[in-house]
Motif scaffolding. Structure first.
Motif, PDB file in Angstrom:
ATOM      1  N   ARG A   1      -3.657  -2.906   6.225  1.00  0.00           N
ATOM      2  CA  ARG A   1      -2.599  -3.596   5.469  1.00  0.00           C
ATOM      3  C   ARG A   1      -2.921  -5.062   5.213  1.00  0.00           C
ATOM      4  NH1 ARG A   1       3.327  -2.432   7.407  1.00  0.00           N
ATOM      5  NH2 ARG A   1       3.603  -2.976   5.206  1.00  0.00           N
TER       6      ARG A   1
ATOM      7  N   GLU B   1      -4.163  -6.503   2.710  1.00  0.00           N
ATOM      8  CA  GLU B   1      -3.876  -6.963   1.353  1.00  0.00           C
ATOM      9  C   GLU B   1      -2.395  -6.888   1.004  1.00  0.00           C
ATOM     10  OE1 GLU B   1      -6.299  -8.412  -0.104  1.00  0.00           O
ATOM     11  OE2 GLU B   1      -7.717  -7.764   1.442  1.00  0.00           O
ATOM     12  N   ASP B   2      -1.540  -6.639   1.978  1.00  0.00           N
ATOM     13  CA  ASP B   2      -0.106  -6.497   1.705  1.00  0.00           C
ATOM     14  C   ASP B   2       0.660  -7.813   1.791  1.00  0.00           C
ATOM     15  OD1 ASP B   2      -0.645  -3.857   1.404  1.00  0.00           O
ATOM     16  OD2 ASP B   2       0.377  -3.170   3.223  1.00  0.00           O
ATOM     17  N   GLY B   3      -0.056  -8.915   1.979  1.00  0.00           N
ATOM     18  CA  GLY B   3       0.601 -10.220   2.043  1.00  0.00           C
ATOM     19  C   GLY B   3       1.317 -10.496   3.353  1.00  0.00           C
ATOM     20  N   LEU B   4       0.951  -9.778   4.420  1.00  0.00           N
ATOM     21  CA  LEU B   4       1.633  -9.937   5.706  1.00  0.00           C
ATOM     22  C   LEU B   4       0.978 -10.994   6.588  1.00  0.00           C
ATOM     23  CD1 LEU B   4       2.100  -6.146   6.584  1.00  0.00           C
ATOM     24  CD2 LEU B   4       3.762  -7.676   5.497  1.00  0.00           C
TER      25      LEU B   4
ATOM     26  N   GLU C   1      -0.559 -14.584   6.696  1.00  0.00           N
ATOM     27  CA  GLU C   1      -0.757 -15.871   6.039  1.00  0.00           C
ATOM     28  C   GLU C   1      -1.868 -16.670   6.715  1.00  0.00           C
ATOM     29  OE1 GLU C   1       2.841 -18.066   5.804  1.00  0.00           O
ATOM     30  OE2 GLU C   1       3.880 -16.566   4.587  1.00  0.00           O
TER      31      GLU C   1
ATOM     32  N   ASN D   1      -5.618 -16.856  10.479  1.00  0.00           N
ATOM     33  CA  ASN D   1      -4.336 -16.255  10.825  1.00  0.00           C
ATOM     34  C   ASN D   1      -4.330 -16.072  12.333  1.00  0.00           C
ATOM     35  OD1 ASN D   1      -2.907 -13.439  11.541  1.00  0.00           O
ATOM     36  ND2 ASN D   1      -1.791 -14.413   9.859  1.00  0.00           N
TER      37      ASN D   1
END
Length: 227
Positions: A63, A65-68, A70, A112
């Motif tokens: 996941r 690439e799901d924008g989770l 930052e 991250n």
């Protein structure tokens, strides 16, 4: 067999190892021996926690690439301290020790927090698996040509040349079977590489006569210079 299918099979095979160990521990447990019950309970908890973390990391890898996740300035020493604090009891349980050495002048990296934590945690767990009793593994943080390098030294079997080359060329794009380093090492390296690529960082390894140093190199944050 295509790369994706082979990777799935490798991942499934490596995930079987900790489950088999838990089963063996449960079968060997003597409920009449309180000392053995406590020891086996600790080992079962330790194995189950590491396995759950790896399952969680696999979910994160799927996941990315799901924008989770930052990217932000992260205090790299703090992350290393957190990993050491969590794994300190596991090192002691296995009659081993982890030493931390910080020489980096650049305190912040672009990363991250959770993904970086997982990479360092994974390297340290390898150091527990692949070191003899009473050995001292080292977690070193230092500046390296415009980056910050976090490396963990273990004393396990030599890393196969083909895996070393894949890390050097950033081409480890599927879970791999490392026969001399079983119990999820190949899967862990794949996950670490995925996380590093997402953070624009690099995974690498240095082979020694008596082990391997795995490292991640992270871009430096210039936020501190703004003040």
């Amino acid at each position: 067999m295509n790369l994706e299918v082979n990777g799935i099979l490798v991942a499934a095979h490596e995930m079987k190892a900790p489950l088999a160990l838990m089963r063996q521990l449960a079968l060997c447990l003597d409920p009449e021996d309180p000392n053995e019950v406590r020891e086996y309970q600790q080992r079962l908890i330790s194995v189950s926690e590491r396995t759950l973390k790896q399952v969680s990391d696999l979910s994160k890898a799927a996941r990315l690439e799901d924008g989770l996740f930052e990217m932000e300035p992260v205090a790299v020493r703090n992350v290393c301290d957190e990993v050491e604090s969590e794994l300190n009891s596991l090192f002691r349980l296995n009659s081993k020790k982890l030493e931390l050495k910080y020489t980096n002048k650049s305190r912040l990296v672009i990363a991250n927090h959770d993904l970086l934590y997982s990479i360092i945690y994974n390297f340290c767990v390898n150091a527990i698996k692949y070191s003899t009793a009473n050995s001292i593994s080292r977690l070193v943080v230092k500046d390296q040509k415009g980056h910050v390098r976090v490396s963990v030294r273990d004393f396990g079997p030599a890393l196969p040349t083909k895996i070393y080359k894949k890390l050097a060329t950033n081409s480890l794009n599927a879970p791999v079977d490392i026969s001399f380093r079983p119990d999820s090492s190949g899967l862990g390296l794949f996950i670490a590489t995925k996380f590093a690529n997402f953070m624009h960082a690099n995974i690498g390894a240095i082979r020694h006569r008596d082990g391997t140093s795995f490292y991640v190199e992270l871009p430096i944050s210039n936020q501190a210079s703004l003040f």
